[in-house]
Design a protein around this motif. Structure first.
Motif, PDB file in Angstrom:
ATOM      1  N   TYR A 178      23.371  44.603  17.704  1.00  6.32           N
ATOM      2  CA  TYR A 178      22.982  43.246  17.853  1.00  6.32           C
ATOM      3  C   TYR A 178      21.547  43.155  17.418  1.00  6.32           C
ATOM      4  O   TYR A 178      20.681  43.952  17.816  1.00  6.32           O
ATOM      5  CB  TYR A 178      22.899  42.616  19.341  1.00  6.32           C
ATOM      6  N   VAL A 179      21.313  42.199  16.554  1.00  5.25           N
ATOM      7  CA  VAL A 179      19.786  41.889  16.171  1.00  5.25           C
ATOM      8  C   VAL A 179      19.415  40.967  17.336  1.00  5.25           C
ATOM      9  O   VAL A 179      19.857  39.906  17.327  1.00  5.25           O
ATOM     10  CB  VAL A 179      19.776  41.581  14.700  1.00  5.25           C
ATOM     11  N   PHE A 180      18.383  41.299  17.944  1.00  4.08           N
ATOM     12  CA  PHE A 180      17.724  40.354  19.054  1.00  4.08           C
ATOM     13  C   PHE A 180      16.708  39.770  18.615  1.00  4.08           C
ATOM     14  O   PHE A 180      15.658  40.059  17.724  1.00  4.08           O
ATOM     15  CB  PHE A 180      17.368  41.212  20.151  1.00  4.08           C
ATOM     16  N   ASN A 181      16.751  38.267  19.088  1.00  6.73           N
ATOM     17  CA  ASN A 181      15.487  37.468  18.285  1.00  6.73           C
ATOM     18  C   ASN A 181      15.184  36.558  19.253  1.00  6.73           C
ATOM     19  O   ASN A 181      16.017  35.996  20.249  1.00  6.73           O
ATOM     20  CB  ASN A 181      16.147  36.687  17.024  1.00  6.73           C
ATOM     21  N   ILE A 182      14.060  36.287  19.271  1.00 12.12           N
ATOM     22  CA  ILE A 182      13.553  34.918  20.185  1.00 12.12           C
ATOM     23  C   ILE A 182      12.443  34.148  19.485  1.00 12.12           C
ATOM     24  O   ILE A 182      11.769  34.653  18.530  1.00 12.12           O
ATOM     25  CB  ILE A 182      12.320  35.620  21.340  1.00 12.12           C
ATOM     26  N   GLU A 183      12.924  32.915  19.347  1.00 10.52           N
ATOM     27  CA  GLU A 183      12.073  31.742  18.716  1.00 10.52           C
ATOM     28  C   GLU A 183      11.756  30.708  19.751  1.00 10.52           C
ATOM     29  O   GLU A 183      12.502  30.680  20.557  1.00 10.52           O
ATOM     30  CB  GLU A 183      12.853  31.233  17.503  1.00 10.52           C
ATOM     31  N   SER A 184      10.573  29.973  19.408  1.00  4.75           N
ATOM     32  CA  SER A 184      10.226  28.939  20.404  1.00  4.75           C
ATOM     33  C   SER A 184       9.891  27.799  19.604  1.00  4.75           C
ATOM     34  O   SER A 184       9.810  27.833  18.181  1.00  4.75           O
ATOM     35  CB  SER A 184       8.950  29.212  21.006  1.00  4.75           C
ATOM     36  N   SER A 185      10.034  26.378  19.993  1.00  5.27           N
ATOM     37  CA  SER A 185       9.902  25.212  19.434  1.00  5.27           C
ATOM     38  C   SER A 185       8.304  25.031  19.065  1.00  5.27           C
ATOM     39  O   SER A 185       8.030  24.232  18.122  1.00  5.27           O
ATOM     40  CB  SER A 185      10.404  24.080  20.199  1.00  5.27           C
ATOM     41  N   LYS A 186       7.331  25.844  19.509  1.00  4.46           N
ATOM     42  CA  LYS A 186       5.996  25.903  19.224  1.00  4.46           C
ATOM     43  C   LYS A 186       5.421  26.964  18.754  1.00  4.46           C
ATOM     44  O   LYS A 186       5.837  28.144  19.643  1.00  4.46           O
ATOM     45  CB  LYS A 186       5.430  25.099  20.518  1.00  4.46           C
ATOM     46  N   SER A 187       4.777  27.227  17.700  1.00  5.56           N
ATOM     47  CA  SER A 187       4.309  28.329  17.254  1.00  5.56           C
ATOM     48  C   SER A 187       3.225  28.630  17.968  1.00  5.56           C
ATOM     49  O   SER A 187       2.262  27.905  18.495  1.00  5.56           O
ATOM     50  CB  SER A 187       3.782  28.358  15.740  1.00  5.56           C
ATOM     51  N   ARG A 188       2.643  29.965  18.287  1.00  5.03           N
ATOM     52  CA  ARG A 188       1.739  30.485  19.233  1.00  5.03           C
ATOM     53  C   ARG A 188       1.746  29.661  20.576  1.00  5.03           C
ATOM     54  O   ARG A 188       0.876  29.010  20.979  1.00  5.03           O
ATOM     55  CB  ARG A 188       0.401  30.263  18.713  1.00  5.03           C
ATOM     56  N   PRO A 189       2.747  29.702  21.602  1.00  6.63           N
ATOM     57  CA  PRO A 189       2.926  29.143  22.600  1.00  6.63           C
ATOM     58  C   PRO A 189       1.964  29.972  23.703  1.00  6.63           C
ATOM     59  O   PRO A 189       1.590  31.054  23.443  1.00  6.63           O
ATOM     60  CB  PRO A 189       4.418  29.420  23.136  1.00  6.63           C
ATOM     61  N   PRO A 190       1.548  29.089  24.667  1.00  9.21           N
ATOM     62  CA  PRO A 190       0.549  29.603  25.592  1.00  9.21           C
ATOM     63  C   PRO A 190       1.247  30.728  26.487  1.00  9.21           C
ATOM     64  O   PRO A 190       2.469  30.744  26.704  1.00  9.21           O
ATOM     65  CB  PRO A 190      -0.064  28.476  26.460  1.00  9.21           C
ATOM     66  N   TYR A 191       0.476  31.617  26.988  1.00  6.22           N
ATOM     67  CA  TYR A 191       1.087  32.593  27.993  1.00  6.22           C
ATOM     68  C   TYR A 191       1.522  32.039  29.224  1.00  6.22           C
ATOM     69  O   TYR A 191       1.070  30.896  29.810  1.00  6.22           O
ATOM     70  CB  TYR A 191      -0.024  33.769  28.336  1.00  6.22           C
ATOM     71  N   ASP A 192       2.935  32.499  29.524  1.00  3.54           N
ATOM     72  CA  ASP A 192       3.717  32.125  30.648  1.00  3.54           C
ATOM     73  C   ASP A 192       4.258  33.003  31.279  1.00  3.54           C
ATOM     74  O   ASP A 192       5.385  33.687  30.708  1.00  3.54           O
ATOM     75  CB  ASP A 192       4.692  30.742  30.103  1.00  3.54           C
TER      76      ASP A 192
END
Lengths: 50, 156
Positions: free
Chosen positions: B50-64
């Motif tokens: 499996y190719v694992f991927n994480i994307e977010s709706s905001k580039s450079r999201p703050p640390y959480d």
């Protein structure tokens, strides 16, 4: 045997480039639509292994 | 921290099943998309990869920290339920691939129960990492396949 190995290498090279391109496409799609819903690729299928 | 600890303490974001994989929304209103992609091009490999991927709706999201715990939870759950391999690469669009790799390495190290091996290769501009259970009988064959990929890319 050698021929088979060569064929496998070529396919692998193509694959890794495709993976990188697909990753970019997903990011662009999210940027445009705000979601990944509806994203399609002819290279791979999404799986849910959890 | 075990998976049951995480669940009991409600210390992760609620994961939603979608057609594309899994999704959650952070307290900052940022959506995260987790995908596992299967490529038919993995010819001659008897193991799902499996190719694992994480994307977010905001580039450079703050640390959480809760995002981190949620991702670790997903990775742990994957290796609990599957004997397959995961592959990751890092986006090079903004030249932050090294920072992304460091972050993901930290998450992986925090969540690794000890039986997951990481194979890592530096390519021209980015990295390719493969994660596989040390108990997997096909591990050696898979390593060879990844080495072939890296050899070819380095030649270009």
């Amino acid at each position: 045997m050698k021929k088979d190995k060569k064929k496998s290498n070529i396919e692998s090279k193509s694959l890794i480039n495709t993976i990188i391109e697909d990753k970019k496409s997903m990011r662009e799609y999210i940027k445009t639509h705000g979601t990944l819903k509806g994203f399609k690729s002819e290279h791979f299928r999404f799986a849910k292994p959890l | 921290m075990s998976i049951s600890d995480l669940q009991n303490h409600c210390d992760i974001y609620e994961l939603k099943d979608t057609d594309e994989g899994y999704e959650f929304v952070s307290v900052n209103g940022i959506s995260y998309f987790i995908t596992f992609s299967l490529y038919p091009s993995f010819v001659g490999v008897d193991l799902e990869c499996y190719v694992f991927n994480i994307e977010s709706s905001k580039s450079r999201p703050p640390y959480d920290a809760k995002v981190k715990r949620t991702i670790i939870y997903v990775l742990k759950k994957f290796f609990e339920r599957n004997e397959d391999a995961l592959i990751t690469t890092y986006d090079i669009a903004d030249q932050r691939q090294h920072k992304r790799k460091i972050l993901f390495d930290r998450w992986f190290n925090d969540g690794n129960p000890g039986n997951i091996e990481k194979l890592e290769f530096a390519l021209n501009d980015t990295y390719l990492c493969m994660y596989i259970s040390v108990d997997n009988p096909l591990k050696g064959f898979h390593n060879e396949n990844i080495l072939n990929i890296v050899e070819i890319l380095k030649d270009n």
